[in-house]
Motif scaffolding. Structure first.
Motif, short mmCIF file in Angstrom:
data_model
loop_
_atom_site.label_atom_id
_atom_site.label_comp_id
_atom_site.label_asym_id
_atom_site.label_seq_id
_atom_site.Cartn_x
_atom_site.Cartn_y
_atom_site.Cartn_z
N ASP A 133 12.87 -7.96 10.56
CA ASP A 133 12.02 -8.13 9.40
C ASP A 133 12.88 -7.80 8.19
O ASP A 133 14.06 -7.43 8.34
N PHE A 134 12.32 -7.93 7.02
CA PHE A 134 13.09 -7.64 5.80
C PHE A 134 12.23 -6.84 4.84
O PHE A 134 11.01 -6.79 4.95
N GLY A 135 12.89 -6.22 3.88
CA GLY A 135 12.19 -5.46 2.87
C GLY A 135 11.62 -6.35 1.79
O GLY A 135 12.10 -7.47 1.57
N ALA A 136 10.58 -5.83 1.12
CA ALA A 136 9.95 -6.56 0.01
C ALA A 136 9.65 -5.59 -1.12
O ALA A 136 9.21 -4.47 -0.87
N ILE A 137 9.90 -6.01 -2.33
CA ILE A 137 9.54 -5.24 -3.52
C ILE A 137 8.24 -5.83 -4.04
O ILE A 137 8.19 -7.00 -4.44
N VAL A 138 7.17 -5.02 -4.02
CA VAL A 138 5.81 -5.52 -4.21
C VAL A 138 5.11 -4.82 -5.37
O VAL A 138 5.19 -3.59 -5.51
N VAL A 139 4.40 -5.60 -6.18
CA VAL A 139 3.55 -5.06 -7.26
C VAL A 139 2.16 -5.68 -7.14
O VAL A 139 1.95 -6.64 -6.38
N LYS A 186 2.34 -6.36 -14.90
CA LYS A 186 3.04 -6.95 -16.05
C LYS A 186 4.47 -7.38 -15.70
O LYS A 186 5.11 -8.09 -16.47
N TYR A 187 4.95 -6.95 -14.52
CA TYR A 187 6.31 -7.32 -14.12
C TYR A 187 6.28 -8.67 -13.40
O TYR A 187 5.75 -8.79 -12.30
N ALA A 188 6.85 -9.68 -14.05
CA ALA A 188 6.81 -11.04 -13.50
C ALA A 188 7.91 -11.30 -12.48
O ALA A 188 7.77 -12.16 -11.61
N ASP A 189 9.00 -10.55 -12.58
CA ASP A 189 10.11 -10.74 -11.65
C ASP A 189 10.87 -9.43 -11.48
O ASP A 189 10.62 -8.45 -12.19
N ILE A 190 11.81 -9.43 -10.54
CA ILE A 190 12.55 -8.21 -10.21
C ILE A 190 13.43 -7.75 -11.37
O ILE A 190 13.59 -6.55 -11.60
N THR A 191 13.94 -8.69 -12.16
CA THR A 191 14.79 -8.32 -13.29
C THR A 191 14.00 -7.56 -14.35
O THR A 191 14.48 -6.57 -14.91
N ALA A 192 12.77 -8.00 -14.62
CA ALA A 192 11.91 -7.30 -15.59
C ALA A 192 11.63 -5.88 -15.12
O ALA A 192 11.67 -4.92 -15.92
N LEU A 193 11.36 -5.70 -13.84
CA LEU A 193 11.11 -4.36 -13.29
C LEU A 193 12.34 -3.49 -13.40
O LEU A 193 12.27 -2.32 -13.81
N LEU A 243 8.10 -9.49 -5.67
CA LEU A 243 9.11 -9.83 -6.67
C LEU A 243 10.43 -10.28 -6.04
O LEU A 243 11.15 -11.09 -6.63
N ALA A 244 10.74 -9.74 -4.86
CA ALA A 244 11.98 -10.12 -4.18
C ALA A 244 11.95 -9.64 -2.74
O ALA A 244 11.21 -8.71 -2.40
#
Length: 337
Positions: free
Chosen positions: A135-141, A146-153, A236-237
């Motif tokens: 499996d893989f990790g996920a960055i979740v909101v 208000k964070y649209a993508d991983i770069t904004a976060l 987000l990623a």
């Protein structure tokens, strides 16, 4: 008339028959014909709803439905310390109990390698039986974050890490923590400055996110899948090398987003340290049959898991290699013991 010679011959014959019968049934020596002969427990060392819990329940369901194991199989949840609390009890109290197995993943390595909250026990204190999935990790909101993508976060974290609460379903320095802070570390943020809150299991971490008690969580793809489908969260990623399929096909990888980080979450089945060769052989054969079954393949698909099967010596070698890799990562993050 019964002579001593005839009596001795008959006694020898009875003893030989008894020995053959005992061997065929398994006898006290625990031969394969004698195991398993009573119900089997599979432990998920976490609360309900996370990756370990889902793996344990899928495993026992398919083994029973496919009639690969005749005995009753049940799942028990034993949360605490990202699996460390359960493992301490298991290694000390169940090292000879082949009727209690458990599922695990990288935390069995991480907990033994990290500096804080360190576990004195690791995979070498058990019998690794088989790796089943990756499996893989996920960055979740939250979906309305208000964070649209991983770069904004990452930019927000870099500006002021104290204003963002990051959560995960395991203790500091463990797998969810590594998933959560690895992008920040690779983005040039001090991982020690990131505010991380731990929960007992992925289900509790997602509940904290949805309840507004966390801004972002690091979890596994399979735990986030149903919430993504329901429109409750944004991913987000992901930490895979390439984009995933299905519901995650539109989610970018960290590398795509300009963050040079990858993390694979394997999941496997373990038994007690002191298993007999026959007991290990039984599970090697049974788990290989599970991996090859159509029922298991459907289960993998429904949970967004990818198959990756290793058993016996191959699984042990893989764990040896993983231990070296994770020690390097934890050392880079200042978390190695």
């Amino acid at each position: 008339m019964v002579t001593f010679k005839n009596w001795k011959w008959k006694a020898g014959l009875v003893a030989a028959v008894a020995a053959i019968t005992l061997t065929g049934c398994g006898g006290a020596g625990g031969k394969s014909g004698d195991y398993p002969k009573k119900p089997i427990v599979v432990v998920a060392p976490s609360g309900a709803g996370g990756g370990w819990d889902k793996t344990a329940r899928s495993l026992t369901k398919v083994l029973s439905e496919a009639k690969l194991v005749d005995q009753t199989m049940t799942v028990e949840n034993k949360p605490g310390g990202g699996g460390a609390v359960f493992l301490a009890d298991y290694v000390t109290q169940d090292k000879k109990n082949p009727y209690k197995l458990f599922v695990s993943s990288p935390p069995i390595l991480i907990n033994n390698l990290k500096k804080e909250g360190n576990s004195p026990y690791g995979y070498k204190d058990t019998t690794p039986l088989a790796q089943l999935t990756k499996d893989f990790g996920a960055i979740v909101v939250k979906a309305d974050s208000k964070y649209a993508d991983i770069t904004a976060l990452m930019n927000a974290l870099k500006a002021d890490p104290t204003k963002i609460t990051v959560a995960g379903g395991s203790a500091p320095g463990s797998m969810d923590h590594v998933i959560s802070i690895l992008p920040a570390y690779k983005f040039g943020i001090d991982p020690k400055a990131v505010k991380y809150v731990s929960y007992d299991g992925g289900g509790e971490a997602i509940a904290a996110l949805l309840g507004g008690n966390a801004d972002v969580i690091g979890t596994d793809v399979s735990s986030a899948a149903e919430y993504l489908k329901a429109g409750k969260v944004k991913v987000l990623a992901v930490t895979s090398a390439e984009r995933l399929s299905g519901d995650f096909k539109d989610i970018p990888t960290l590398k795509e987003s300009g963050i040079d980080a990858e993390f694979t979450i394997w999941r496997g089945v373990f038994g007690p340290k002191e298993m007999t060769d026959d007991q290990k052989a039984y599970w090697e054969k049974t788990l290989k049959s599970l991996n090859d079954s159509d029922v298991w393949k459907k289960e993998l698909q429904s949970n967004s898991w990818e198959p990756e099967f290793r058993s016996g010596d191959e699984f042990n070698k893989f764990l040896d290699d993983q231990e070296v890799l994770l020690k390097d990562v934890l050392t880079a993050l200042g978390m190695a013991k």
